[in-house]
Scaffold this motif. Structure first.
Motif, PDB file in Angstrom:
ATOM      1  N   PRO A  11       0.823  -1.209   0.000  1.00 46.94           N
ATOM      2  CA  PRO A  11       0.000   0.000   0.000  1.00 46.94           C
ATOM      3  C   PRO A  11       0.857   1.259   0.000  1.00 46.94           C
ATOM      4  N   ASP A  12       0.213   2.402  -0.241  1.00 48.74           N
ATOM      5  CA  ASP A  12       0.934   3.677  -0.221  1.00 48.74           C
ATOM      6  C   ASP A  12       1.610   3.870   1.137  1.00 48.74           C
ATOM      7  N   GLY A  13       2.872   4.299   1.082  1.00 47.00           N
ATOM      8  CA  GLY A  13       3.624   4.518   2.311  1.00 47.00           C
ATOM      9  C   GLY A  13       4.393   3.304   2.788  1.00 47.00           C
ATOM     10  N   SER A  14       4.358   2.222   2.006  1.00 44.91           N
ATOM     11  CA  SER A  14       5.083   1.002   2.415  1.00 44.91           C
ATOM     12  C   SER A  14       6.559   1.061   2.055  1.00 44.91           C
ATOM     13  N   GLY A  15       6.939   1.998   1.198  1.00 49.53           N
ATOM     14  CA  GLY A  15       8.353   2.157   0.839  1.00 49.53           C
ATOM     15  C   GLY A  15       8.793   1.333  -0.348  1.00 49.53           C
ATOM     16  N   LYS A  16       7.870   0.968  -1.212  1.00 47.22           N
ATOM     17  CA  LYS A  16       8.187   0.125  -2.365  1.00 47.22           C
ATOM     18  C   LYS A  16       9.298   0.696  -3.240  1.00 47.22           C
ATOM     19  N   LEU A 135       5.415  -5.684   0.717  1.00 45.91           N
ATOM     20  CA  LEU A 135       5.849  -4.881   1.860  1.00 45.91           C
ATOM     21  C   LEU A 135       4.632  -4.544   2.715  1.00 45.91           C
ATOM     22  N   ASN A 136       4.533  -5.199   3.838  1.00 44.96           N
ATOM     23  CA  ASN A 136       3.365  -5.065   4.702  1.00 44.96           C
ATOM     24  C   ASN A 136       3.599  -3.957   5.734  1.00 44.96           C
ATOM     25  N   VAL A 137       2.794  -2.911   5.619  1.00 45.23           N
ATOM     26  CA  VAL A 137       2.914  -1.788   6.552  1.00 45.23           C
ATOM     27  C   VAL A 137       1.547  -1.533   7.178  1.00 45.23           C
ATOM     28  N   ASP A 138       1.541  -1.204   8.455  1.00 44.58           N
ATOM     29  CA  ASP A 138       0.282  -0.856   9.111  1.00 44.58           C
ATOM     30  C   ASP A 138      -0.299   0.378   8.416  1.00 44.58           C
ATOM     31  N   PRO A 139      -1.603   0.390   8.121  1.00 43.46           N
ATOM     32  CA  PRO A 139      -2.201   1.523   7.407  1.00 43.46           C
ATOM     33  C   PRO A 139      -1.903   2.870   8.055  1.00 43.46           C
ATOM     34  N   GLU A 140      -1.902   2.920   9.391  1.00 41.96           N
ATOM     35  CA  GLU A 140      -1.647   4.181  10.080  1.00 41.96           C
ATOM     36  C   GLU A 140      -0.239   4.700   9.795  1.00 41.96           C
ATOM     37  N   ILE A 141       0.728   3.790   9.804  1.00 37.92           N
ATOM     38  CA  ILE A 141       2.116   4.184   9.533  1.00 37.92           C
ATOM     39  C   ILE A 141       2.262   4.623   8.083  1.00 37.92           C
ATOM     40  N   GLY A 142       1.644   3.876   7.165  1.00 39.03           N
ATOM     41  CA  GLY A 142       1.696   4.234   5.751  1.00 39.03           C
ATOM     42  C   GLY A 142       1.134   5.623   5.503  1.00 39.03           C
ATOM     43  N   LEU A 143       0.005   5.924   6.129  1.00 41.26           N
ATOM     44  CA  LEU A 143      -0.624   7.231   5.941  1.00 41.26           C
ATOM     45  C   LEU A 143       0.199   8.353   6.573  1.00 41.26           C
ATOM     46  N   GLN A 144       0.870   8.049   7.685  1.00 42.82           N
ATOM     47  CA  GLN A 144       1.759   9.042   8.294  1.00 42.82           C
ATOM     48  C   GLN A 144       2.906   9.390   7.340  1.00 42.82           C
ATOM     49  N   ARG A 145       3.417   8.370   6.644  1.00 43.96           N
ATOM     50  CA  ARG A 145       4.501   8.602   5.690  1.00 43.96           C
ATOM     51  C   ARG A 145       4.013   9.424   4.499  1.00 43.96           C
ATOM     52  N   ILE A 146       2.805   9.118   4.018  1.00 44.22           N
ATOM     53  CA  ILE A 146       2.233   9.871   2.903  1.00 44.22           C
ATOM     54  C   ILE A 146       2.084  11.342   3.283  1.00 44.22           C
ATOM     55  N   ALA A 147       1.682  11.592   4.524  1.00 46.08           N
ATOM     56  CA  ALA A 147       1.420  12.959   4.989  1.00 46.08           C
ATOM     57  C   ALA A 147       2.656  13.852   4.912  1.00 46.08           C
ATOM     58  N   LEU A 155      -4.447   9.478  -5.896  1.00 41.96           N
ATOM     59  CA  LEU A 155      -4.713   8.353  -4.997  1.00 41.96           C
ATOM     60  C   LEU A 155      -4.238   8.634  -3.575  1.00 41.96           C
ATOM     61  N   ASP A 156      -3.134   9.366  -3.455  1.00 40.04           N
ATOM     62  CA  ASP A 156      -2.664   9.750  -2.116  1.00 40.04           C
ATOM     63  C   ASP A 156      -3.748  10.532  -1.371  1.00 40.04           C
ATOM     64  N   GLN A 157      -4.524  11.310  -2.126  1.00 46.57           N
ATOM     65  CA  GLN A 157      -5.517  12.190  -1.523  1.00 46.57           C
ATOM     66  C   GLN A 157      -6.859  11.505  -1.247  1.00 46.57           C
ATOM     67  N   GLU A 158      -6.925  10.213  -1.528  1.00 49.56           N
ATOM     68  CA  GLU A 158      -8.179   9.480  -1.288  1.00 49.56           C
ATOM     69  C   GLU A 158      -8.475   9.385   0.215  1.00 49.56           C
TER      70      GLU A 158
END
Length: 207
Positions: A11-16, A135-147, A155-158
């Protein structure tokens, strides 16, 4: 000798992207004939389609239109870049492939995994990855990285719900293709994630 097709998903923010490029650098230093590419994009036509899909102003885009655009981009990228590289015996590291569509459009957009796979089967024929790093990342952490990103694409803005649905979609995809998927903990430090992925890929290349 046929090459190896290895994809990175998450997912977004996983660091792919960071991880795929980090692994590419390590393999290159060890003398492997390897290329890095990405989806959507990787070649000129696909990059133009990418710009349309991710442009924040395209808020009217229909979910099925989005799925079809991803598949079209994927087809051109596959025939123009991935398949020729594999035919030359190269290792292809690809940042996203068909699994992204299954998670994002299949579940995130509620189009259905099987329905979206049918669209993509027409696009990719039988060309699936040899294996996939998820790359499995907790959704909260992924969204923090996107922010923290300076630029956020469409899609980031969804909504938070969309990102949660997509994460759940990935879990379904990982379970569906468990023989191909290798799960890596992406909540860890960036360098550790890259190192874990590098070791996994080296093991598979040396079998």
């Amino acid at each position: 000798m046929q090459g190896k097709f290895i994809t990175f998903e998450g997912p977004d923010g996983s660091g792919k992207t960071t991880c795929a490029k980090g692994v590419y650098d390590k393999l290159k230093k060890e003398g492997y004939d390897v290329i890095y590419t990405r989806e959507p994009g990787g070649i000129e036509i696909a990059e133009e389609i990418r710009n349309i899909i991710l442009d924040p102003k395209n808020t009217k885009m229909d979910a099925r239109c989005e799925a079809l655009l991803y598949a079209a981009s994927r087809r051109q990228h596959l025939v123009e870049k991935v398949l020729p590289a594999l035919a030359k015996g190269q290792i292809v590291l690809c940042d996203r492939f068909v699994d992204s569509s299954l998670a994002y459009q299949g579940v995130g957009r509620h189009l259905g995994i099987e329905e979206v796979f049918a669209i993509n089967k027409f696009a990719i024929e039988d060309n699936m990855p040899d294996f996939t790093i998820y790359l499995n990342v907790d959704p909260e952490i992924g969204l923090q990285r996107i922010a923290t990103r300076n630029y956020k694409d469409r899609l980031d803005q969804e909504s938070l719900q969309f990102h949660q649905d997509t994460y759940n979609g990935y879990l379904q995809v990982v379970n569906k293709y468990k023989d191909r998927m290798i799960v890596v903990d992406a909540n860890q430090d960036e360098a550790k994630v890259i190192d874990d992925c590098f070791k996994i890929i080296k093991e598979h290349l040396n079998v």
